[in-house]
Structure formats: structure tokens, C-alpha cells
Design a protein around this motif. Structure first.
Motif, PDB file in Angstrom:
ATOM      1  N   ARG A   1       0.831  -1.214   0.000  1.00 38.07           N
ATOM      2  CA  ARG A   1       0.000   0.000   0.000  1.00 38.07           C
ATOM      3  C   ARG A   1       0.866   1.267   0.000  1.00 38.07           C
ATOM      4  N   ILE A   2       1.958   1.176   0.782  1.00 36.32           N
ATOM      5  CA  ILE A   2       2.859   2.342   0.826  1.00 36.32           C
ATOM      6  C   ILE A   2       3.433   2.616  -0.548  1.00 36.32           C
ATOM      7  N   TYR A   3       3.833   1.520  -1.241  1.00 40.40           N
ATOM      8  CA  TYR A   3       4.372   1.679  -2.593  1.00 40.40           C
ATOM      9  C   TYR A   3       3.332   2.300  -3.535  1.00 40.40           C
ATOM     10  N   VAL A   4       2.095   1.816  -3.382  1.00 40.23           N
ATOM     11  CA  VAL A   4       1.026   2.332  -4.262  1.00 40.23           C
ATOM     12  C   VAL A   4       0.813   3.828  -4.020  1.00 40.23           C
ATOM     13  N   VAL A   5       0.754   4.170  -2.723  1.00 40.30           N
ATOM     14  CA  VAL A   5       0.559   5.590  -2.381  1.00 40.30           C
ATOM     15  C   VAL A   5       1.719   6.419  -2.886  1.00 40.30           C
ATOM     16  N   ALA A   6       2.934   5.869  -2.725  1.00 42.02           N
ATOM     17  CA  ALA A   6       4.125   6.605  -3.172  1.00 42.02           C
ATOM     18  C   ALA A   6       4.091   6.838  -4.681  1.00 42.02           C
ATOM     19  N   VAL A   7       3.695   5.755  -5.396  1.00 43.00           N
ATOM     20  CA  VAL A   7       3.614   5.881  -6.869  1.00 43.00           C
ATOM     21  C   VAL A   7       2.580   6.929  -7.257  1.00 43.00           C
ATOM     22  N   VAL A   8       1.417   6.887  -6.571  1.00 43.20           N
ATOM     23  CA  VAL A   8       0.353   7.869  -6.878  1.00 43.20           C
ATOM     24  C   VAL A   8       0.850   9.281  -6.612  1.00 43.20           C
ATOM     25  N   ILE A   9       1.520   9.422  -5.464  1.00 43.56           N
ATOM     26  CA  ILE A   9       2.046  10.756  -5.115  1.00 43.56           C
ATOM     27  C   ILE A   9       3.075  11.201  -6.140  1.00 43.56           C
ATOM     28  N   PHE A  10       3.918  10.211  -6.568  1.00 46.46           N
ATOM     29  CA  PHE A  10       4.942  10.549  -7.554  1.00 46.46           C
ATOM     30  C   PHE A  10       4.319  11.068  -8.847  1.00 46.46           C
ATOM     31  N   PHE A  11       3.307  10.332  -9.321  1.00 41.74           N
ATOM     32  CA  PHE A  11       2.671  10.747 -10.585  1.00 41.74           C
ATOM     33  C   PHE A  11       1.911  12.069 -10.431  1.00 41.74           C
ATOM     34  N   MET A  12       1.323  12.276  -9.260  1.00 39.94           N
ATOM     35  CA  MET A  12       0.642  13.557  -9.014  1.00 39.94           C
ATOM     36  C   MET A  12       1.647  14.704  -9.031  1.00 39.94           C
ATOM     37  N   ALA A  13       2.800  14.443  -8.380  1.00 42.52           N
ATOM     38  CA  ALA A  13       3.848  15.478  -8.366  1.00 42.52           C
ATOM     39  C   ALA A  13       4.363  15.737  -9.774  1.00 42.52           C
ATOM     40  N   LEU A  14       4.513  14.614 -10.529  1.00 43.95           N
ATOM     41  CA  LEU A  14       4.969  14.756 -11.913  1.00 43.95           C
ATOM     42  C   LEU A  14       3.974  15.564 -12.742  1.00 43.95           C
ATOM     43  N   ALA A  15       2.680  15.295 -12.517  1.00 43.04           N
ATOM     44  CA  ALA A  15       1.638  16.021 -13.256  1.00 43.04           C
ATOM     45  C   ALA A  15       1.667  17.505 -12.925  1.00 43.04           C
ATOM     46  N   ILE A  16       1.905  17.776 -11.631  1.00 39.72           N
ATOM     47  CA  ILE A  16       1.964  19.185 -11.205  1.00 39.72           C
ATOM     48  C   ILE A  16       3.139  19.895 -11.859  1.00 39.72           C
ATOM     49  N   VAL A  17       4.278  19.187 -11.842  1.00 38.63           N
ATOM     50  CA  VAL A  17       5.478  19.774 -12.459  1.00 38.63           C
ATOM     51  C   VAL A  17       5.249  20.031 -13.939  1.00 38.63           C
ATOM     52  N   LEU A  18       4.661  19.008 -14.603  1.00 38.91           N
ATOM     53  CA  LEU A  18       4.380  19.167 -16.039  1.00 38.91           C
ATOM     54  C   LEU A  18       3.412  20.328 -16.296  1.00 38.91           C
ATOM     55  N   LYS A  19       2.390  20.467 -15.440  1.00 39.73           N
ATOM     56  CA  LYS A  19       1.406  21.551 -15.613  1.00 39.73           C
ATOM     57  C   LYS A  19       2.064  22.913 -15.414  1.00 39.73           C
ATOM     58  N   ILE A  20       2.919  22.963 -14.368  1.00 34.89           N
ATOM     59  CA  ILE A  20       3.623  24.237 -14.103  1.00 34.89           C
ATOM     60  C   ILE A  20       4.512  24.593 -15.286  1.00 34.89           C
TER      61      ILE A  20
END
Length: 667
Positions: free
Chosen positions: A11-30
Motif C-alpha cells: 500500500r505504501i508503494y502504491v501511495v508513493a507511486v500515486v504521489i509521484f505521478f501527481m507530483a509529476l503532473a503538477i510539475v508538467l502543468k507548471i
């Protein structure tokens, strides 16, 4: 236990991956916003927070021919205060002297402004209304006040300029001076000179960049404008304020006297066609008349007897008749094409000449003359009217000109009665200014000139454009016809329908007209009269032509004829122009000798010829002459009193020395 730990780690890995992709999306949007959409978003933000606002240019002024101001643009200023713009040091240092200055300018206590400005700063008001509708002089003063002289950002002063159009002479000629406006539908609209010459008057608008601040309010970004407005050109009209004032009040008095519905008057300069005065007054309430419609230009109607001048011109030019041709008025009533034609004078005028028929405005005479000579070829008569320009508008610079009507034999509406009706001013339609232009051509030796309202366009003292006279018809009729027409128009005043207006001290010529209007509508229930007089003055060498038209005068006194209602307006204008206007002083009888003057000069001359080294006998001589004579002899003079020499301190014959002084006693 181990299984549970694995699930937790997963679950931790899943959450980490989700957070990673969310952060990546934010960076890409910025990144996208910064490098791809940034420009458009910044432009959108600026569009909503920074905009260019139009600064209306000052319209040019409109002047009368004599230099009086008829219309001008006056800037009004609203002053607001951005209370958060000044820093604490500047605000506290300047609040007291600023309040004192405002108190002097607006005649209010200093503590009032101190309190208001402090309250605005405390509440964070960035658009506090300090003063409105200020003049330019007041605006220039307030700009130099403490704090405000620091400008927009340090001083917090916000200036909102508006331009207001003013007419210094009031409502006189307001309909001709006109206006420009935006309709409720957002469309440009206007009337008169203001509208017709707007491309010259309006100038070019400027632009100022403003930033949106709190509560939807806008504040200039800098002290200077993006584009400075360019003032419009000035218009020099042909109107003369003195003549305009006379015409306006003469018409007003007569409308009030006869309780008329409306009326107009126009005064034209004969040689140039320049309109010197134009007044259009309509009743809006009892005893209240204002300029609502330009009747002189817009209102085309049946003119009645003033149209008979066109009859005479055509008949005489075609040599169908002469002014001496005799007609029987048939007791003032005749039948033609099954219709009655009646003279205003019961019983008619007996057997009279064509000239007399015109002077008396006999309908029976004029109808016979036109009908008998043109019934077999009505086009010949109508072609004359067309050649005179009576069938088309004048093409004025001011818009809204009424459309004249001259029935044509080819029209479906043409009837056997059309020709005789036209002979006494019915079935035709024409505006007052069109009628005046026709009469003015007779006054102007046959030259028809176009009416004009503007003589010049100027930028300060520089002429941008001049409007010289425009000849519409260089010769409207023959010289022999012209002489006869001038004679009968003079006789209308001397012994015709306008004889009660005649004065041996002042010459003018013209024609009366009394037309029935609405004689067909509602079975004649709305029938009323239109009274008119048109002519020129002085009769021998015309300088001005003038038309007066009064609609729907009160008929209870039985005075509704042109000579009674419109004629007095004409004569008052004509007489006042020449009796009240400044005149050049002329010294007459320069060769006439004055015996006393001759004797005094003779005495002076004789004494001047006497010996130059002795004192002359000055007794009885005028003091002025004695002083002049002694001055030529290099003798110093002391004078006591005024008048003639009674006594002189040195006796006649005494030798004159270099230091001789003589005292003269005058009485």
C-alpha cells in the motif's frame, strides 16, 4: 503477521507511486503554464487588470460670423484619492497642508478634509471621491497641492476628465448649431452643424492605460497618456448673433401674440447665400416655445401665394403675357375643371392687369394666366419650375432637408386640376428655405446661390478650408423679366397685400402668402392656415433676403393672413438691422464756411504777419490762438482763466527779448 506487513508495504508503494505521478503532473502543468500557456494567460490577466481607456479629444468650437462663441467644449474633472498610495511618511507630512489647501478651494473647514482623508486611508479606500465637476482652473490648482503634486503613485491623486458641450448664447439657434450624441441603442446620431461637420470638430481621441484596483475601479498606471488627444478644428458659422437675436425675438413675439403652433424665420445674405439668422420655434406648452425641429429646412408644405412668383417668371420669360395683360376677376370666383377658385377678397377686383393681380394676390387672375397659356402644353410650365430647382432639394450641408414636390404631367396622380392648383401654390410642396433661395435669386440679379451655414474651418488662426459662395444657377431668367419681377414685388408692399407694412422711410420688396393646410384630412376638420412673407431689403440694392412662416395662428381675430401675421416679423427684422446697427459717422458740408471761424482765422493771420520783434495786440483774441502766436515768436506764456484775451501783461509794440515772459488773462 508477515502477510500483513507485506500488505502495508504494498500500500505504501502504491501511495508513493500515486504521489509521484501527481507530483509529476503538477510539475508538467507548471512547466506547461510557464512555457506553453504562459503568454496567453498573462495576456488574459492583463486584459482583465490592465486596459487602454479612450480620452475623448476636445471638440472644436463653433463661432458666429462676428466672433461670438456659439458652442464650446468645457472639460470637467472628477478628483479621487487612492488613500493607500502614499507611504506613511508622505501622508503624515502632507495631510495637514493638503487639508488646508482644500479648505480654501472648496470653502469648507480644514478638519473636515483631514478627517475624510484619514478615514479613507484607515478603511483602505483606493478610490475616494474628493471633488467632482471641477473647472480646468480648479484642476490645475489642486494638482499643485501638497501630496497631490507627488503624482499618482506617491501622491494618490486620480483624475477623471469628462468633456461637456456648452452653448454660451443659450437656446437661440440651438437647432441649427445642433448636437452629436449616442442613442440608447448605441448608435451615433446628431443634428445641425455639430453633426454635419463632426469630422472636423471631433479631433482624434487619445488613450490612457489604467489598472484595475479594488471594487472594479480603474486607476491610471502612469502620469502621461499613451496617446495624447488632438483637439478638433474650429467652425466659423455664417450666423450673426446680432441679427439672430433680432430674428428670434421678433418671431417669438408674433407666435405668442397669435397663439400659433410653430414658426420659422431665415435671414440670408443676398450675394453669398450665407445664412445670417435662422430661428425655429415650436410650442410645447402655453406661452412656451423652444427649438425642437428645424422647420425652415425640414418642413415641406404647400406654400400658397408665395409660389406665384414662379408663375410670373415663367409667363414673362415665355412672353405669353406682359404685366399689363388684362384679366377679369369674375367677382372673385371662377369655376375651372369643375372646381372653384376663389379670391380672398369677396367680390374680386374687377378687371385688372396681371401686375395688379399679382400685387393683390388674386387667385383668379394667376390661375387664368397659367391655365390659359399652358393647358395645351403643361410640360412647358412644369419644365420652368424644374429649371428653377423647385423640384429638388438644395443639397445643404445640414442633413434632414425636406423633399420638395412639383407634380409632373407624366405622374399617375396628374389631373386636369393640377396645373391650375399649382398656379396658386397648391399640389406643390416646398420648404421655407427653398422658397427663400428662389426669391433671393431675384434679389441677386438672377443669380441663384446655395444657402450655407459655415464659412470657414480653422485651426487657431490657420484656415483649413473656406466655403465661398456656390452658384446653383447663374441666370434664372432674362434681365427684362427680372426688372418686371422686382417692380411688382416692390408694388406688393407699396399698394398690394402688404401695403399696411409700407414705410416711405424704408424700402423693401416681397410677397405675402396665406395657405390652407389639412383642408382634405378629416373632411376639413383639421383645416388651419399657414401665414408667410418672403422678400428682400433694401428694395433698390438688396443686402438681405428673409422669409417668415407661421403655422396655425389663432383665427379668432380674423387676422391670419401673411401680411398680418408673418409680415410684421419681416419688417421688424429689416428695420432693426438698419436702424440699430452701428453706422459710420459721415461729416457733411465740409465746404460750408462759418463766419465766426473765418473772422478768427483772419485776425490770427493778420497779427502773425506783423513785426516779428515786438509784442502784438492780443486783446479779444482766443486764448488758444494767442498762445500759438506767441509760441511762434519764441515768447514764454502764462495763462490765467479761459476764453478770450482780456488783458496782457506786456503792451503791444514792446520789444521781444530772449527771456521775455507774458501773462495773459482770459475771460
Amino acid at each position: 503477521m508477515v502477510e500483513n506487513n507485506k500488505n502495508i508495504i504494498l500500500r505504501i508503494y502504491v501511495v508513493a507511486v500515486v504521489i509521484f505521478f501527481m507530483a509529476l503532473a503538477i510539475v508538467l502543468k507548471i512547466t506547461n503554464i510557464q512555457w506553453v500557456e504562459g503568454d496567453s494567460l498573462r495576456k488574459l490577466a492583463n486584459k482583465h487588470s490592465i486596459q487602454n481607456f479612450v480620452i475623448p479629444a476636445n471638440k472644436g468650437n463653433i463661432y458666429s460670423a462676428d466672433g461670438s462663441l456659439l458652442a464650446t467644449s468645457i472639460p470637467n474633472y472628477n478628483i479621487r484619492f487612492d488613500a493607500l498610495a502614499p507611504n506613511d511618511k508622505d501622508f503624515h507630512k502632507n495631510i495637514k497642508p493638503l487639508s488646508d489647501s482644500l479648505a480654501v478651494l472648496f470653502n469648507k473647514p480644514s478638519n473636515y478634509f483631514h478627517s475624510e482623508l484619514t478615514r479613507a486611508r484607515t478603511s483602505g479606500n483606493r478610490f475616494y471621491l474628493l471633488a467632482k465637476d471641477l473647472s480646468y482652473t480648479q484642476y490645475m490648482k489642486i494638482k499643485k497641492f501638497p501630496l497631490f503634486k507627488l503624482g499618482i503613485y506617491r501622491g494618490g491623486i486620480i483624475v477623471d476628465q469628462q468633456v461637456v458641450r456648452k452653448h454660451p448664447i443659450g437656446e437661440i439657434a440651438s437647432r441649427t448649431i445642433g448636437y452629436e450624441r449616442i442613442t440608447p441603442e448605441g448608435l451615433p446620431d446628431g443634428k445641425g452643424i455639430e453633426w454635419a461637420f463632426r469630422k472636423y470638430l471631433n479631433g482624434k481621441d487619445g488613450k490612457v492605460l489604467k489598472q484595475k484596483i479594488a471594487k472594479g475601479q480603474w486607476k491610471p498606471i502612469r502620469d502621461v497618456n499613451e496617446v495624447e488627444p488632438q483637439d478638433g478644428y474650429d467652425i466659423i458659422s455664417t450666423l450673426d448673433v446680432y441679427i439672430q437675436d433680432i430674428a428670434h425675438h421678433a418671431l417669438m413675439d408674433q407666435l405668442l401674440k397669435f397663439k400659433a403652433e410653430h414658426g420659422c424665420v431665415v435671414v440670408m445674405e443676398t450675394k453669398t447665400g450665407y445664412i445670417k439668422a435662422i430661428s425655429n420655434l415650436g410650442r410645447i406648452a402655453d406661452n412656451t416655445y423652444v427649438e425642437t425641429t428645424n422647420y425652415a429646412i425640414q418642413e415641406s408644405h404647400e406654400p400658397g401665394s408665395t409660389y406665384k412668383l414662379a408663375d410670373m417668371m415663367a409667363l414673362l420669360d415665355d412672353k405669353k403675357v406682359d404685366t399689363s395683360t388684362v384679366y377679369n376677376t369674375n367677382g372673385g370666383l371662377m369655376m375651372i375643371e369643375g372646381r372653384r377658385v376663389k379670391d380672398s377678397h369677396d367680390g374680386g377686383y374687377g378687371i385688372i392687369s396681371l401686375a395688379k393681380g399679382f400685387e393683390k394676390s388674386s387667385n383668379t387672375v394667376m390661375v387664368q394666366a397659367v391655365y390659359n397659356n399652358y393647358k395645351n402644353n403643361p410640360s412647358q410650365f412644369v419644365n420652368h419650375l424644374n429649371a428653377y430647382g423647385l423640384n429638388k432639394p438644395l443639397g445643404l450641408s445640414i442633413q434632414g432637408e425636406g423633399i420638395p414636390r412639383v407634380p409632373q404631367p407624366t405622374d399617375k396622380s396628374w389631373s386636369p386640376m393640377s396645373l391650375p392648383s399649382m398656379a396658386f401654390g397648391y399640389e406643390v410642396s416646398i420648404t421655407p428655405l427653398q422658397t427663400l433661395t428662389f426669391y433671393n435669386s431675384v434679389a441677386n440679379n438672377g443669380v441663384m446661390v446655395k444657402p450655407q451655414f459655415v464659412s470657414e474651418i480653422k485651426e487657431w488662426n490657420k484656415t483649413i478650408k473656406k466655403f465661398d459662395k456656390i452658384v446653383m444657377n447663374p441666370k434664372i431668367c432674362s434681365n427684362s423679366t427680372l426688372l418686371k419681377l422686382r417692380a411688382v414685388l416692390e408694388n406688393v408692399v407699396k399698394r398690394g397685400t402688404a401695403k399696411d407694412l409700407y414705410s416711405k422711410d424704408f424700402s423693401f420688396a416681397g410677397k405675402t402668402g396665406t395657405a390652407q393646410a389639412n383642408y382634405v384630412t378629416n373632411g376639413g376638420a383639421d383645416k388651419h392656415y399657414i401665414s408667410s412673407f418672403v422678400g428682400y431689403f433694401p428694395a433698390e440694392n438688396p443686402k438681405y433676403s428673409c422669409i417668415v412662416v407661421v403655422h396655425k395662428p389663432d383665427t379668432s381675430t380674423n387676422q391670419y393672413y401673411g401680411a398680418d401675421v408673418a409680415g410684421p416679423v419681416f419688417t421688424r427684422i429689416a428695420q432693426k438691422i438698419f436702424t440699430d446697427s452701428p453706422t459710420k459717422n459721415i461729416v457733411k458740408n465740409l465746404e460750408l464756411k462759418n463766419s465766426n471761424q473765418e473772422k478768427n482765422y483772419s485776425d490770427y493771420y493778420t497779427k502773425a504777419q506783423e513785426k516779428k520783434n515786438v509784442i502784438p495786440n492780443l486783446k479779444g483774441m482766443s486764448g488758444m490762438d494767442a498762445v500759438a502766436l506767441l509760441g511762434n515768436l519764441k515768447v514764454k506764456v502764462k495763462v490765467i482763466g479761459v476764453g478770450k484775451v482780456k488783458k496782457q501783461s506786456l503792451n503791444p509794440g514792446e520789444a521781444i527779448k530772449s527771456d521775455t515772459i507774458i501773462t495773459l488773462e482770459l475771460s
